[in-house]
Design an enzyme around this catalytic site. Structure first.
Site, PDB file in Angstrom:
ATOM      1  N   SER A 186       0.739  -1.268  -0.135  1.00  0.00           N
ATOM      2  CA  SER A 186       0.147  -0.072   0.123  1.00  0.00           C
ATOM      3  C   SER A 186       0.929   1.075   0.046  1.00  0.00           C
ATOM      4  O   SER A 186       1.392   1.691  -1.083  1.00  0.00           O
ATOM      5  CB  SER A 186      -1.055   0.036   1.228  1.00  0.00           C
ATOM      6  OG  SER A 186      -1.937   1.182   1.104  1.00  0.00           O
TER       7      SER A 186
ATOM      8  N   ASP B  41      -2.482   6.765  -3.558  1.00  0.00           N
ATOM      9  CA  ASP B  41      -1.403   5.986  -2.797  1.00  0.00           C
ATOM     10  C   ASP B  41      -1.062   4.870  -3.707  1.00  0.00           C
ATOM     11  O   ASP B  41      -1.345   4.609  -4.584  1.00  0.00           O
ATOM     12  CB  ASP B  41      -1.614   5.513  -1.478  1.00  0.00           C
ATOM     13  CG  ASP B  41      -2.624   4.174  -1.501  1.00  0.00           C
ATOM     14  OD1 ASP B  41      -3.274   4.204  -2.457  1.00  0.00           O
ATOM     15  OD2 ASP B  41      -2.707   3.544  -0.149  1.00  0.00           O
TER      16      ASP B  41
ATOM     17  N   ASP C 286      -1.013   1.679  -3.902  1.00  0.00           N
ATOM     18  CA  ASP C 286      -1.944   0.600  -4.641  1.00  0.00           C
ATOM     19  C   ASP C 286      -3.416   1.020  -4.913  1.00  0.00           C
ATOM     20  O   ASP C 286      -4.329   0.330  -5.176  1.00  0.00           O
ATOM     21  CB  ASP C 286      -1.862  -0.561  -3.685  1.00  0.00           C
ATOM     22  CG  ASP C 286      -3.009  -0.289  -2.203  1.00  0.00           C
ATOM     23  OD1 ASP C 286      -3.019   0.880  -1.862  1.00  0.00           O
ATOM     24  OD2 ASP C 286      -3.495  -1.056  -1.628  1.00  0.00           O
TER      25      ASP C 286
ATOM     26  N   ASP D 267      -5.856   2.463  -3.028  1.00  0.00           N
ATOM     27  CA  ASP D 267      -7.253   2.377  -2.328  1.00  0.00           C
ATOM     28  C   ASP D 267      -7.222   3.717  -1.341  1.00  0.00           C
ATOM     29  O   ASP D 267      -8.329   3.807  -0.653  1.00  0.00           O
ATOM     30  CB  ASP D 267      -6.992   0.900  -1.428  1.00  0.00           C
ATOM     31  CG  ASP D 267      -6.052   1.087  -0.528  1.00  0.00           C
ATOM     32  OD1 ASP D 267      -5.302   1.811  -0.353  1.00  0.00           O
ATOM     33  OD2 ASP D 267      -6.011   0.054   0.319  1.00  0.00           O
TER      34      ASP D 267
END
Length: 445
Positions: A102, A241, A243, A245
């Site tokens: 992430s 960000d 990834d 999400d």
């Protein structure tokens, strides 16, 4: 959660090369997951990743483990976490796996799983995978081994899904948007979504090289985006960000718009359009300004523990459709099953276009209270400072002084031996002094 050896609140995560993020462990994790998931009959697992250099190594290891258990892997290449959740649903796959840490730096990585309906794996399935990890690997018969394939149109499918979440009657024509993809998984998706909906797009953080993900860019560091929005005279900026999400936005003057403000805009717009269906969920860290602004609109508000997993649980418990963390995880169950930065951003853009208002104007109904956070280190295993009578007395005094126009939150960090002292109120100087007063009491313990 506490009896688990490997799974945290968001899958298995750590520094690459250190246990558990090693090729041998990830191979075994793939096998263990395969053994548990194969019981349900389907034989395909979707595997996506972000742009970290270690993703190549880990996807190969996962694929080998899954194949040994008799499951086939379908690779998407770099793909946002919410895109893997979506593709898992549309392909009716047995599970989706995302290789990502992430918003963490490139040298960390992690493995998270989605169920066949695009939600996080239930606790009992994670526990069953942990139980398999204790066993010796054994291979299925050669005729039953899994295969590997690639989903060549994964990005295109997800771009169309995102665009379908923007009202047909509206267009982004005339809007100039800077989008920062954090050199992460949205680099080839977010700019295309916005362009195809009509916006003039300036893309930054879209040149991943394996080690620059989240590095001085993206939702965790918006300074570059703020400067760029101002120099380009753009209408607004969007930061995602690594990834995809999380989302943080920036208005035309370069002011940061966080997850609380995004939640406020989307909830108020839902109310105006008559499709709010209930209230909104925040966390213990959500700003008091959000709570008061929603109260003024008559929108019910509940706080969950910090973590998107807990926000989602609270939303499901209440039957509500909107929830968010101030860090930028925004979950919109009307649209999708997990936090999705692009989809959340499009809901805000729809409000901008529909109301012919700037992002700054849309935030005006909500005044963010100053929040002061002081971390106090304590010795793990010592007496719990939060149970100390003197600490509780000082905290209660501060609560009384705030008189309902602020709040005090004391909590332990989930990852290190820290007590987090947070005080929130209308006057920053007063709030800072109060936070330090409580922190001093904690230090004395």
């Amino acid at each position: 959660m506490s009896n688990r050896k490997y799974f945290g609140t968001d899958g298995v995560r750590g520094r690459v090369g250190d246990s558990p993020i090693t090729p041998d462990f990830v191979l075994k994790l793939g096998w263990a997951a395969g053994k548990v998931l194969a019981r349900n009959g389907s034989r395909q697992v979707i595997i996506g990743k972000d742009t970290r250099i270690s993703g190549y190594m880990l996807e190969s290891a996962l694929e080998a483990g899954l194949a040994a258990a008799g499951l086939s892997a379908a690779f998407t290449g770099p793909m946002p976490t919410p895109a893997v959740a979506y593709l898992t649903r549309t392909f009716r796959a047995e599970a989706g796996i995302v290789i990502s840490a992430s918003h963490n730096p490139y040298y960390d990585n992690g493995i998270k799983f989605f169920s066949t309906d695009g939600t996080k794996l239930p606790d009992d399935v994670e526990e069953a995978i942990e139980a398999e990890l204790e066993k010796e690997i054994c291979c299925v018969d050669s005729a039953d081994l899994g295969k590997a394939s690639r989903i060549v149109d994964a990005a295109g499918r997800y771009i169309e899904f995102c665009k379908a979440n923007f009202p047909n009657a509206l267009s982004l024509n005339g809007l100039k948007i800077v989008v920062d993809c954090a050199n992460g998984a949205t680099y080839h998706i977010a700019p295309n979504v916005l362009r195809e909906l009509g916006a003039e797009v300036i893309a930054v953080g879209c040149e991943p090289n394996g080690v620059n993900i989240n590095d001085k860019c993206g939702a965790t560091d918006v300074a570059m985006l703020q400067a760029r929005v101002v120099t380009e005279h753009a209408d607004l900026g969007i930061a995602l960000d690594g990834d995809g999400d999380r989302i943080i936005m920036v208005d035309h003057e370069g002011n940061k718009i966080d997850g609380d403000q995004i939640l406020y805009i989307i909830a108020r717009e839902g109310l105006r359009q008559g499709r709010l269906n209930g209230g909104a969920v925040g966390t213990l860290m959500s700003n008091m300004g959000l709570e008061l602004a929603l109260k003024e609109l008559g929108i019910p508000f509940e706080r969950a523990k910090v973590g998107d997993r807990y926000v989602l649980e609270k939303m499901q418990e209440k039957g509500w459709r909107i929830g968010a963390e101030n860090s930028g995880h925004v979950i919109l169950l009307d649209q999708t099953t997990t936090g999705d930065g692009i989809v959340a951003g499009l809901q805000v853009l729809a409000a901008v276009v529909r109301n012919r208002m700037s992002l700054q104007d849309l935030c005006r109904g909500m005044k963010l209270f100053p929040q002061v956070l002081v971390n106090v280190r304590y010795t793990a295993g010592s007496d719990d400072p939060l149970q100390n009578a003197e600490v509780q007395k000082v905290a209660a005094e501060v609560e009384r002084e705030l008189a309902g126009r602020g709040r005090v939150l004391l909590r332990k960090s989930g990852t290190e031996p820290l007590i987090r002292v947070m005080v929130e109120g209308e006057d920053e100087t007063q709030v800072t002094a109060m936070a330090n007063r409580i922190a001093d009491a904690v230090k004395k313990v």
